[in-house]
Design a protein around this motif. Structure first.
Motif, mmCIF file in Angstrom:
data_model
loop_
_atom_site.group_PDB
_atom_site.id
_atom_site.type_symbol
_atom_site.label_atom_id
_atom_site.label_comp_id
_atom_site.label_asym_id
_atom_site.label_seq_id
_atom_site.Cartn_x
_atom_site.Cartn_y
_atom_site.Cartn_z
ATOM 1 N N ARG A 17 0.842 -1.203 0.000
ATOM 2 C CA ARG A 17 0.000 0.000 0.000
ATOM 3 C C ARG A 17 0.871 1.245 0.000
ATOM 4 N NH1 ARG A 17 -4.433 2.187 -1.999
ATOM 5 N NH2 ARG A 17 -5.322 3.732 -0.618
ATOM 6 N N PHE A 20 2.389 1.529 -3.489
ATOM 7 C CA PHE A 20 1.340 1.965 -4.414
ATOM 8 C C PHE A 20 1.176 3.490 -4.334
ATOM 9 C CE2 PHE A 20 -3.131 3.095 -5.022
ATOM 10 C CZ PHE A 20 -3.446 2.487 -6.230
ATOM 11 N N GLU A 23 4.238 5.257 -5.807
ATOM 12 C CA GLU A 23 4.275 5.101 -7.259
ATOM 13 C C GLU A 23 3.281 6.028 -7.960
ATOM 14 O OE1 GLU A 23 3.269 1.691 -10.596
ATOM 15 O OE2 GLU A 23 3.935 1.040 -8.603
ATOM 16 N N HIS A 24 2.094 6.182 -7.383
ATOM 17 C CA HIS A 24 1.054 6.973 -8.041
ATOM 18 C C HIS A 24 1.037 8.431 -7.615
ATOM 19 C CE1 HIS A 24 -0.674 3.668 -10.265
ATOM 20 N NE2 HIS A 24 -0.450 2.924 -9.203
ATOM 21 N N SER A 68 0.373 -9.474 -6.254
ATOM 22 C CA SER A 68 -0.794 -8.725 -6.717
ATOM 23 C C SER A 68 -1.899 -8.853 -5.680
ATOM 24 C CB SER A 68 -1.261 -9.287 -8.066
ATOM 25 O OG SER A 68 -2.309 -8.509 -8.615
ATOM 26 N N ASN A 93 -8.110 -0.667 -4.420
ATOM 27 C CA ASN A 93 -6.720 -1.016 -4.116
ATOM 28 C C ASN A 93 -6.243 -2.200 -4.957
ATOM 29 O OD1 ASN A 93 -4.294 -0.529 -2.773
ATOM 30 N ND2 ASN A 93 -4.784 -1.930 -1.122
ATOM 31 N N TYR A 95 -3.597 -3.677 -7.231
ATOM 32 C CA TYR A 95 -2.174 -3.374 -7.399
ATOM 33 C C TYR A 95 -1.394 -4.638 -7.704
ATOM 34 C CZ TYR A 95 2.509 -1.588 -6.273
ATOM 35 O OH TYR A 95 3.840 -1.215 -6.313
ATOM 36 N N THR A 96 -0.471 -4.516 -8.644
ATOM 37 C CA THR A 96 0.456 -5.588 -8.971
ATOM 38 C C THR A 96 1.869 -5.018 -8.937
ATOM 39 O OG1 THR A 96 -1.180 -6.669 -10.383
ATOM 40 C CG2 THR A 96 1.123 -7.286 -10.746
ATOM 41 N N SER A 98 5.473 -4.130 -9.933
ATOM 42 C CA SER A 98 5.849 -3.747 -11.301
ATOM 43 C C SER A 98 6.492 -4.877 -12.108
ATOM 44 C CB SER A 98 6.753 -2.518 -11.289
ATOM 45 O OG SER A 98 7.941 -2.785 -10.569
ATOM 46 N N ARG A 101 3.734 -7.133 -13.835
ATOM 47 C CA ARG A 101 2.658 -6.550 -14.642
ATOM 48 C C ARG A 101 2.700 -7.071 -16.076
ATOM 49 N NH1 ARG A 101 3.566 -0.595 -12.151
ATOM 50 N NH2 ARG A 101 2.837 -1.167 -10.060
ATOM 51 N N SER A 106 -2.776 -10.431 -12.719
ATOM 52 C CA SER A 106 -3.894 -9.647 -12.186
ATOM 53 C C SER A 106 -5.211 -10.061 -12.840
ATOM 54 C CB SER A 106 -3.631 -8.154 -12.378
ATOM 55 O OG SER A 106 -4.629 -7.394 -11.770
#
Length: 154
Positions: A17, A20, A23-24, A68, A93, A95-96, A98, A101, A106
């Motif tokens: 979390r 995530f 990253e975003h 994931s 929420n 999320y995988t 990186s 991916r 996922s």
């Protein structure tokens, strides 16, 4: 391996979390103090969620490492005469990691959730996708619905 999260997964879920969020939102400047506060809050949430019948945290793991996850919250509806009232699921929420991916992991996780929701007879699953994830949901059977309305209390 795809399964529901357990208490033993909490430390990994907290870290994911955090990652995530970083990253975003790369402009956010967090420090070690922020991480420690977050760990406490997130651990409390996850302990309650994992032990509830309201939250279902689905994970894909490889050799004990969560790669994931997808969080599902059940939303209970007010009964209506003349029909059986079933909850719907709110997906969040997603999320995988990186390195994993674009390998179908996922999508496998989402397929498991879709089958689970069908077996449990939930009315529908709703998700608010980012612009980047719309095609991912489309290829997994999701379609756009009418835009919800929102209110932000001040």
């Amino acid at each position: 391996m795809i399964r529901l999260a357990e208490s033993k997964d909490i430390d990994q879920l907290i870290r994911m979390r955090w990652d995530f969020t970083i990253e975003h939102n790369p402009s956010n400047k967090f420090n070690e103090s922020d991480l420690e506060k977050f760990k406490i809050e997130c651990r409390n949430f996850l302990e309650n969620a994992i032990n509830s019948e309201q939250w279902f945290i689905w994970i894909a793991e490889e050799e004990g490492r969560i790669i994931s996850h997808i969080y599902i919250e059940l939303i209970q509806k007010v009964p209506r005469p003349g029909r059986i009232t079933r909850p719907f699921a709110f997906m969040t929420n997603v999320y995988t990691v990186s390195d994993y991916r674009n390998k179908g992991i996922s999508s496998q996780l989402l397929t498991t959730i879709n089958e689970w929701a069908k077996n449990e007879q939930y009315e529908f699953i709703i998700v608010w996708p980012s612009d980047d994830s719309i095609n991912y949901y489309r290829k997994n059977g999701y379609s756009h619905c009418k835009e919800p309305m929102e209110y932000f209390p001040s």
